[in-house]
Write an enzyme that holds these catalytic residues in place. Structure first.
Site, mmCIF file in Angstrom:
data_model
loop_
_atom_site.group_PDB
_atom_site.id
_atom_site.type_symbol
_atom_site.label_atom_id
_atom_site.label_comp_id
_atom_site.label_asym_id
_atom_site.label_seq_id
_atom_site.Cartn_x
_atom_site.Cartn_y
_atom_site.Cartn_z
ATOM 1 N N SER A 60 0.825 -1.205 0.000
ATOM 2 C CA SER A 60 0.000 0.000 0.000
ATOM 3 C C SER A 60 0.861 1.258 0.000
ATOM 4 O O SER A 60 2.033 1.232 0.376
ATOM 5 C CB SER A 60 -0.919 -0.020 1.221
ATOM 6 O OG SER A 60 -1.898 0.985 1.111
ATOM 7 N N GLN A 93 -1.319 4.260 6.161
ATOM 8 C CA GLN A 93 -0.836 3.307 5.162
ATOM 9 C C GLN A 93 0.465 2.636 5.594
ATOM 10 O O GLN A 93 0.696 1.468 5.304
ATOM 11 C CB GLN A 93 -0.636 4.005 3.816
ATOM 12 C CG GLN A 93 -1.917 4.525 3.211
ATOM 13 C CD GLN A 93 -2.987 3.456 3.135
ATOM 14 O OE1 GLN A 93 -2.842 2.475 2.414
ATOM 15 N NE2 GLN A 93 -4.065 3.629 3.888
ATOM 16 N N HIS A 145 -3.046 6.034 -3.338
ATOM 17 C CA HIS A 145 -3.870 7.052 -2.684
ATOM 18 C C HIS A 145 -3.152 8.391 -2.770
ATOM 19 O O HIS A 145 -1.981 8.500 -2.390
ATOM 20 C CB HIS A 145 -4.089 6.721 -1.208
ATOM 21 C CG HIS A 145 -4.626 5.357 -0.956
ATOM 22 N ND1 HIS A 145 -3.843 4.314 -0.490
ATOM 23 C CD2 HIS A 145 -5.876 4.856 -1.107
ATOM 24 C CE1 HIS A 145 -4.582 3.232 -0.356
ATOM 25 N NE2 HIS A 145 -5.813 3.519 -0.730
ATOM 26 N N ASP A 174 -11.424 3.884 2.351
ATOM 27 C CA ASP A 174 -11.196 2.476 2.672
ATOM 28 C C ASP A 174 -12.473 1.777 3.100
ATOM 29 O O ASP A 174 -12.673 0.593 2.820
ATOM 30 C CB ASP A 174 -10.164 2.354 3.801
ATOM 31 C CG ASP A 174 -8.765 2.133 3.271
ATOM 32 O OD1 ASP A 174 -8.604 1.950 2.057
ATOM 33 O OD2 ASP A 174 -7.828 2.141 4.082
ATOM 34 N N GLU A 200 -2.047 -8.031 -46.599
ATOM 35 C CA GLU A 200 -1.514 -8.816 -45.487
ATOM 36 C C GLU A 200 -1.166 -10.239 -45.901
ATOM 37 O O GLU A 200 -0.729 -11.036 -45.060
ATOM 38 C CB GLU A 200 -2.534 -8.838 -44.329
ATOM 39 C CG GLU A 200 -2.740 -7.475 -43.693
ATOM 40 C CD GLU A 200 -3.629 -7.524 -42.458
ATOM 41 O OE1 GLU A 200 -4.211 -8.592 -42.190
ATOM 42 O OE2 GLU A 200 -3.730 -6.504 -41.766
ATOM 43 N N HIS A 230 -8.882 -14.921 -46.448
ATOM 44 C CA HIS A 230 -9.731 -13.834 -45.959
ATOM 45 C C HIS A 230 -10.393 -13.122 -47.145
ATOM 46 O O HIS A 230 -11.604 -12.871 -47.132
ATOM 47 C CB HIS A 230 -8.903 -12.810 -45.170
ATOM 48 C CG HIS A 230 -8.570 -13.228 -43.782
ATOM 49 N ND1 HIS A 230 -7.793 -14.325 -43.503
ATOM 50 C CD2 HIS A 230 -8.893 -12.676 -42.581
ATOM 51 C CE1 HIS A 230 -7.659 -14.440 -42.197
ATOM 52 N NE2 HIS A 230 -8.321 -13.447 -41.609
#
Length: 434
Positions: free
Chosen positions: A240, A262, A331, A364, A418, A423
């Site tokens: 944290s 923290q 934070h 929190d 490509e 395709h």
């Protein structure tokens, strides 16, 4: 807590140490977790029972892995009504915030008869891991609310809670009550890396899920990292952290209290203050010493602040914001006279807390936004836990004959560029048929 002046070599070095903090583990940790995962995958419940007996509840049986309806009923009777009411108020706040994140499917019809769109669908099942704290005695009840409520709003059909049992094989009553009023009935007494493996692969008792969320120790986090791809994972969270930007209007007692909120988590946690006021810097260090004296987790907080804490005096608030964006903290508190004037300049932070009445602890537990946030600089590209983590987006394409005829040449040309002739032929064959 050391005071630095920025820019300086010392300040740059300390900021670099904080920026470069990340989730780290040894080869031994990795081998141990891999062994656990393989055992659960191959042995199922037998592995869960073996590990749970060794590390948590020595007498537990396979029949006791699932929390029974009777255990939930007893928990409801044991928990004080005012605590249940408190948890419900927190639930209401968290639900109201996350309701705003809900997204809907959408479709774009065209005049030529084609339809494009996106379906938003929840995952079929989510596993919520809730750490048990000290031998199962201090479960993170707030984490259950924060992890479950976004999934409920996303309308995930099946939620499973896993948490390590206490030595006597029970689960804390507060956790069971919270699960009960959230409507979660599938609760299992399993913890650590073997819990994550069970959610990923499934066992005789615990069904596999599509995504696993929730915090945990190094073994839980490493198991999540290894199993990413086998199952969805919320994030790989590190220690944290909090960063406070403060000017002369800030109260040093408030700043010190928030840094410690923290730092007490973990020796790897970070608490950093950036301020334009040298006098405030000194007063905050004094306040830290005073508050540390009575802190139950003093040793942990002291280690964290010594290794990854600091008070940095900067020339102006723009410099402070620049450094904050570089660090990308979990934070970020803006304890300045005009916090909203800085808010628009913040690019990287898990959550931002504005003004003297918005301590990080509000987020929190109670305000509503999620407390599961990106750490270790990942706020540069990642976001906190949300409803979006529990849904999938499926594209929808329905072309009309007119639309295909209009776009065919372009599609064929791109495919040929490509080198993907099949395709191209899949479009050509339809034009020939027409």
């Amino acid at each position: 807590m050391k005071v630095f002046t920025y820019p300086s070599g010392e300040a740059n070095a300390r900021i670099a140490e904080i920026v470069n903090r990340s989730f780290s583990y040894s080869e031994e940790h990795e081998r141990t977790v891999m062994e656990i995962i393989r055992a659960v995958q191959l042995e199922g419940d037998a592995a869960l029972i073996r590990y749970t007996r060794e590390f948590d509840a020595p007498e537990i049986t396979s029949e006791q892995l699932r929390v029974s309806a009777a255990e939930i009923e007893r928990a409801v009777e044991e928990v004080a009504p005012d605590v249940t009411a408190l948890l419900r108020r927190a639930k209401d706040n968290i639900s109201r915030f996350h309701e705003a994140q809900r997204r809907s499917s959408w479709f774009l019809p065209s005049d030529d008869g084609s339809i494009l769109g996106q379906m938003v669908r929840p995952v079929a099942a989510a596993g919520l891991y809730i750490p048990g704290g000290r031998a199962g005695e201090t479960p993170l009840i707030s984490s259950l609310l924060m992890n479950a409520i976004p999934a409920i709003i996303a309308k995930v059909p099946r939620l499973q809670v896993l948490s390590p049992p206490r030595k006597d094989g029970s689960i804390d009553s507060h956790l069971l009550v919270a699960a009960q009023f959230l409507g979660i009935r599938d609760i299992f007494k399993v913890g650590s890396a073997w819990a994550i493996a069970a959610l990923a692969y499934g066992t005789e008792t615990i069904p596999a899920v599509d995504i696993i969320v929730g915090p945990g120790n190094i073994y839980v986090t490493l198991a999540k990292k290894i199993l990413t791809g086998q199952v969805g994972i919320d994030m790989i969270a590190g220690p944290s952290e909090i960063l406070v930007i403060a000017d002369s209007s800030a109260d040093p007692q408030h700043v010190a209290a928030d840094l410690l909120s923290q730092a007490e988590h973990d020796p790897m946690a970070s608490g950093l203050m950036l301020t334009t006021d040298a006098e405030l810097a000194g007063a905050t260090c004094t306040a830290l010493e005073q508050q540390l004296a009575g802190l139950p987790r003093r040793k942990i907080a002291e280690e964290a602040l010594a290794a990854f804490g600091g008070v940095v005096v900067v020339n102006d608030l723009d410099t402070a914001v620049e450094l904050a964006n570089r660090i990308a903290p979990e934070h970020l508190e803006l304890m300045v006279e005009q916090p909203f004037q800085l808010l628009g300049k913040i690019k990287n932070a898990g959550a931002v807390f504005l003004g003297p009445h918005s301590p990080e602890a509000v987020g929190d537990y109670f305000a509503g936004p999620n407390h599961v946030l990106p750490t270790a600089g990942t706020a540069r590209f990642a976001s906190g836990l949300s409803v979006d983590h529990f849904v999938k987006n499926t594209s929808v394409i329905s072309y009309s004959p007119e639309a295909l005829e209009r776009d065919a040449a372009d599609i064929v040309r791109l495919a040929e560029l490509e080198g993907l002739e099949a395709h191209a032929r899949s479009v050509k064959v339809r034009l020939k048929k027409e």
